[in-house]
Scaffold this motif. Structure first.
Motif, PDB file in Angstrom:
ATOM      1  N   LEU A   1       0.811  -1.221   0.000  1.00 14.10           N
ATOM      2  CA  LEU A   1       0.000   0.000   0.000  1.00 14.10           C
ATOM      3  C   LEU A   1       0.841   1.266   0.000  1.00 14.10           C
ATOM      4  O   LEU A   1       0.463   2.264  -0.620  1.00 14.10           O
ATOM      5  N   ILE A   2       1.990   1.252   0.676  1.00 11.72           N
ATOM      6  CA  ILE A   2       2.805   2.471   0.742  1.00 11.72           C
ATOM      7  C   ILE A   2       3.380   2.815  -0.632  1.00 11.72           C
ATOM      8  O   ILE A   2       3.531   3.995  -0.992  1.00 11.72           O
ATOM      9  N   GLN A   3       3.669   1.790  -1.442  1.00 11.06           N
ATOM     10  CA  GLN A   3       4.140   2.047  -2.803  1.00 11.06           C
ATOM     11  C   GLN A   3       3.008   2.587  -3.668  1.00 11.06           C
ATOM     12  O   GLN A   3       3.194   3.538  -4.445  1.00 11.06           O
ATOM     13  N   LYS A   4       1.842   1.987  -3.560  1.00 10.46           N
ATOM     14  CA  LYS A   4       0.689   2.451  -4.332  1.00 10.46           C
ATOM     15  C   LYS A   4       0.341   3.894  -3.984  1.00 10.46           C
ATOM     16  O   LYS A   4       0.054   4.721  -4.871  1.00 10.46           O
ATOM     17  N   ALA A   5       0.389   4.204  -2.687  1.00  5.79           N
ATOM     18  CA  ALA A   5      -0.016   5.538  -2.220  1.00  5.79           C
ATOM     19  C   ALA A   5       0.988   6.618  -2.609  1.00  5.79           C
ATOM     20  O   ALA A   5       0.605   7.708  -3.045  1.00  5.79           O
ATOM     21  N   THR A   6       2.268   6.341  -2.446  1.00  2.83           N
ATOM     22  CA  THR A   6       3.272   7.373  -2.695  1.00  2.83           C
ATOM     23  C   THR A   6       3.568   7.563  -4.175  1.00  2.83           C
ATOM     24  O   THR A   6       4.032   8.623  -4.585  1.00  2.83           O
ATOM     25  N   ARG A   7       3.281   6.546  -4.988  1.00  3.98           N
ATOM     26  CA  ARG A   7       3.552   6.657  -6.429  1.00  3.98           C
ATOM     27  C   ARG A   7       2.280   6.818  -7.265  1.00  3.98           C
ATOM     28  O   ARG A   7       2.371   6.924  -8.479  1.00  3.98           O
ATOM     29  N   LEU A   8       1.158   6.778  -6.605  1.00  4.61           N
ATOM     30  CA  LEU A   8      -0.137   6.936  -7.279  1.00  4.61           C
ATOM     31  C   LEU A   8      -0.291   5.909  -8.396  1.00  4.61           C
ATOM     32  O   LEU A   8      -0.753   6.209  -9.492  1.00  4.61           O
ATOM     33  N   GLU A   9       0.105   4.676  -8.087  1.00  7.81           N
ATOM     34  CA  GLU A   9       0.068   3.592  -9.065  1.00  7.81           C
ATOM     35  C   GLU A   9      -0.495   2.345  -8.388  1.00  7.81           C
ATOM     36  O   GLU A   9       0.198   1.676  -7.597  1.00  7.81           O
ATOM     37  N   ALA A  10      -1.739   2.019  -8.688  1.00  8.16           N
ATOM     38  CA  ALA A  10      -2.452   0.957  -7.978  1.00  8.16           C
ATOM     39  C   ALA A  10      -1.963  -0.445  -8.320  1.00  8.16           C
ATOM     40  O   ALA A  10      -2.258  -1.398  -7.592  1.00  8.16           O
ATOM     41  N   THR A  11      -1.207  -0.612  -9.405  1.00 11.28           N
ATOM     42  CA  THR A  11      -0.796  -1.951  -9.820  1.00 11.28           C
ATOM     43  C   THR A  11       0.500  -2.419  -9.165  1.00 11.28           C
ATOM     44  O   THR A  11       0.890  -3.582  -9.329  1.00 11.28           O
ATOM     45  N   LEU A  12       1.165  -1.547  -8.429  1.00 12.31           N
ATOM     46  CA  LEU A  12       2.453  -1.908  -7.854  1.00 12.31           C
ATOM     47  C   LEU A  12       2.315  -2.961  -6.762  1.00 12.31           C
ATOM     48  O   LEU A  12       1.379  -2.941  -5.962  1.00 12.31           O
ATOM     49  N   LEU A  13       3.275  -3.870  -6.718  1.00 11.14           N
ATOM     50  CA  LEU A  13       3.400  -4.904  -5.690  1.00 11.14           C
ATOM     51  C   LEU A  13       2.070  -5.603  -5.395  1.00 11.14           C
ATOM     52  O   LEU A  13       1.505  -5.479  -4.307  1.00 11.14           O
ATOM     53  N   PRO A  14       1.566  -6.368  -6.355  1.00 17.10           N
ATOM     54  CA  PRO A  14       0.313  -7.095  -6.149  1.00 17.10           C
ATOM     55  C   PRO A  14       0.473  -8.222  -5.132  1.00 17.10           C
ATOM     56  O   PRO A  14       1.589  -8.524  -4.679  1.00 17.10           O
ATOM     57  N   ALA A  15      -0.636  -8.867  -4.807  1.00 12.69           N
ATOM     58  CA  ALA A  15      -0.654  -9.866  -3.739  1.00 12.69           C
ATOM     59  C   ALA A  15       0.334 -11.002  -3.996  1.00 12.69           C
ATOM     60  O   ALA A  15       1.023 -11.456  -3.075  1.00 12.69           O
ATOM     61  N   SER A  16       0.408 -11.477  -5.230  1.00  9.85           N
ATOM     62  CA  SER A  16       1.308 -12.592  -5.516  1.00  9.85           C
ATOM     63  C   SER A  16       2.758 -12.224  -5.236  1.00  9.85           C
ATOM     64  O   SER A  16       3.538 -13.033  -4.714  1.00  9.85           O
ATOM     65  N   GLN A  17       3.139 -10.995  -5.569  1.00  8.86           N
ATOM     66  CA  GLN A  17       4.508 -10.538  -5.318  1.00  8.86           C
ATOM     67  C   GLN A  17       4.780 -10.413  -3.820  1.00  8.86           C
ATOM     68  O   GLN A  17       5.851 -10.789  -3.324  1.00  8.86           O
ATOM     69  N   MET A  18       3.802  -9.899  -3.086  1.00  5.69           N
ATOM     70  CA  MET A  18       3.987  -9.737  -1.645  1.00  5.69           C
ATOM     71  C   MET A  18       4.103 -11.086  -0.947  1.00  5.69           C
ATOM     72  O   MET A  18       4.907 -11.251  -0.019  1.00  5.69           O
ATOM     73  N   LEU A  19       3.309 -12.052  -1.396  1.00  4.20           N
ATOM     74  CA  LEU A  19       3.390 -13.378  -0.786  1.00  4.20           C
ATOM     75  C   LEU A  19       4.757 -14.005  -1.048  1.00  4.20           C
ATOM     76  O   LEU A  19       5.334 -14.654  -0.157  1.00  4.20           O
ATOM     77  N   ARG A  20       5.313 -13.786  -2.220  1.00  5.99           N
ATOM     78  CA  ARG A  20       6.651 -14.294  -2.513  1.00  5.99           C
ATOM     79  C   ARG A  20       7.696 -13.594  -1.643  1.00  5.99           C
ATOM     80  O   ARG A  20       8.638 -14.230  -1.165  1.00  5.99           O
ATOM     81  N   MET A  21       7.547 -12.305  -1.446  1.00 11.11           N
ATOM     82  CA  MET A  21       8.513 -11.587  -0.611  1.00 11.11           C
ATOM     83  C   MET A  21       8.510 -12.102   0.817  1.00 11.11           C
ATOM     84  O   MET A  21       9.550 -12.156   1.483  1.00 11.11           O
ATOM     85  N   ALA A  22       7.337 -12.509   1.308  1.00  7.36           N
ATOM     86  CA  ALA A  22       7.221 -12.979   2.691  1.00  7.36           C
ATOM     87  C   ALA A  22       7.588 -14.446   2.858  1.00  7.36           C
ATOM     88  O   ALA A  22       7.645 -14.931   3.993  1.00  7.36           O
ATOM     89  N   THR A  23       7.845 -15.139   1.739  1.00  6.37           N
ATOM     90  CA  THR A  23       8.132 -16.570   1.821  1.00  6.37           C
ATOM     91  C   THR A  23       9.413 -16.931   1.064  1.00  6.37           C
ATOM     92  O   THR A  23      10.497 -16.891   1.630  1.00  6.37           O
TER      93      THR A  23
END
Length: 450
Positions: free
Chosen positions: A317-339
């Protein structure tokens, strides 16, 4: 119960194809995954226990790539990093082995109940942290808080780090890994980096340190050394595939390229970076460059929470909010980062980080039948559950957790510890540590004539 089967469960493998099995079965024998696939296709051996996990999702255990055990939660607030550090250092001046043990045991318990199965912990008296890990059952990477610069003798020493390697590296059936832990460029001499590299060559251990957390810090490094932080670390020769840098908020394009070219990994700590007003790391550029980026909580002292579910959601969310780009770091990417990204950053991706045959059974079972996950629909692309794993799920959904096939959480409760006892002891030791820090702070003020 190191051999068992979980059936009728939505499996999010986080394998190279991000395969999702809407109704699957996973079989564990002797602590390792031996089979997984659709429930219709997998034959469960008749002699092992079967868990019917209908209405649940099965994931790899979450991996915290950068944390600091502590009992000092909620006592250094509303400060930027450079103002906060002197207060944080009071804990290390006051710390004893006993405080360290209770800090680690409490933090490892909180992490486990939040679905985290592996933690990179940078702290002190880490032989006691290993004891805490054994009690809790967590998989832990231990990086002593080494500082050898003048006036920093209240941190760990290089000798302590070497001793810990000899005594604990690879212990507890490989669940304990020891790293060389270097606090920061201002805290460590050139000799510390030389010794860390030698230990890496001698024992194959990793190197973990902080870098580029706040703009003012990086500017101070450049004034002092004549180089920016990444260039100075490169000068010392520690960038490489077995080095993990925490934070890296203030990287320029050349530094991102150099980190990528050397195979150095980054532990991204978005909540801590926001809380200490450090900034927002350039994670999209890091990932585009091919850098392995995992997630870290940074510990309770500068985060207050050890939930990687919070980190996943906030990092996106912080990337989406600060860059005004809703497609950044989707759920699949975040799950990979956490695993799997976290596993790769820790050099453990052959054994953990995804659900694949041959890997250790570090498993997280989430209850989908709760208000925050309803309605739930899973298909081969993950359905709405994939998105809700990142943007809705939390510690309350953690039903069961296994590490090495040992069930450590069952029905949301620990199987090895008396939680109430752990919390009561941490409460007593935490208040005593608060008082000890206040006494040291008063003494320092008196000596300075304040």
């Amino acid at each position: 119960m190191n051999s068992f089967a979980i059936t009728n469960v939505a499996i999010f493998t986080v394998d190279p194809a991000d395969r999702v099995i809407p109704c699957g079965t996973l079989i564990v024998q002797q602590g390792r995954i031996v089979s997984l696939g659709t429930t219709e296709a997998i034959q469960v051996p008749p002699d092992i226990p079967v868990i019917d996990a209908s209405g649940h999702a099965l994931l790899p255990g979450l991996i915290d790539c950068h944390s600091h055990s502590s009992l000092m939660r909620g006592v250094t607030e509303n400060m930027q990093l450079m103002e906060w550090l002197p207060y944080y250092q009071l804990e290390h001046r006051a710390l004893t082995e006993e405080y360290a043990f209770h800090s680690a045991r409490l933090c490892y318990l909180e992490a486990l109940k939040s679905g985290t199965t592996c933690v990179m912990d940078m702290y002190r008296f880490m032989h006691r942290c290993a004891e805490a890990a054994e009690e809790v059952g967590l998989r832990v990477n231990l990086a002593p808080y080494v500082a050898d610069a003048p006036g920093k003798d209240f941190f760990a020493s290089l000798a302590e780090n070497h001793t810990l390697i000899h005594s604990h590296h690879g212990s507890q059936n490989g669940r304990i890994q020891v790293w060389m832990g270097l606090e920061h460029l201002f805290y460590c001499t050139a000799d510390a980096y030389t010794q860390a590299l030698q230990a890496q060559r001698d024992y194959g251990v990793g190197i973990h340190t902080h870098a580029c957390e706040q703009r003012e810090e990086d500017q101070a490094v450049e004034r002092h050394f004549g180089r920016r932080s990444i260039a100075q670390l490169d000068h010392y020769g520690i960038l490489g595939e077995r080095t993990l840098l925490a934070h890296c908020v203030w990287l320029n394009d050349d530094e991102i390229k150099r980190i990528a070219d050397t195979g150095t990994a980054i532990a991204h700590c978005p909540v801590s970076n926001a809380k200490l007003a450090s900034g927002v790391a350039r994670v999209p550029e890091m990932l585009a460059a091919g850098i392995t980026v995992g997630l870290g909580t940074d510990g309770p002292v500068c985060n207050n929470s050890l939930s990687l579910f919070e980190e996943m959601k906030f990092a996106s969310l912080i990337q989406k909010a600060t860059r005004l780009e809703a497609t950044l770091l989707p759920a699949s990417q975040m799950l990979r980062m956490a695993t799997i990204n976290g596993a790769r950053a820790l050099g453990l991706d052959r054994d953990i980080g995804s659900l694949e045959v041959g890997k250790c059974a570090d498993l997280l079972l989430l209850d989908l039948g709760m208000p925050n996950m309803t309605p739930a629909q899973v298909d081969a692309q993950g359905g709405n559950v994939l998105w809700n794993l990142v943007f809705a799920a939390g510690s309350q959904n953690v039903a069961s957790v296994w590490v090495d096939g040992r069930q450590l959480i069952a029905n949301g409760q620990t199987t090895r510890l008396n939680e109430r006892e752990v919390i009561l002891e941490a409460q007593a030791h935490g208040l005593a540590l608060f008082e000890r820090c206040r006494d040291i702070s008063h003494l320092k003020s008196t000596m300075l004539g304040d």
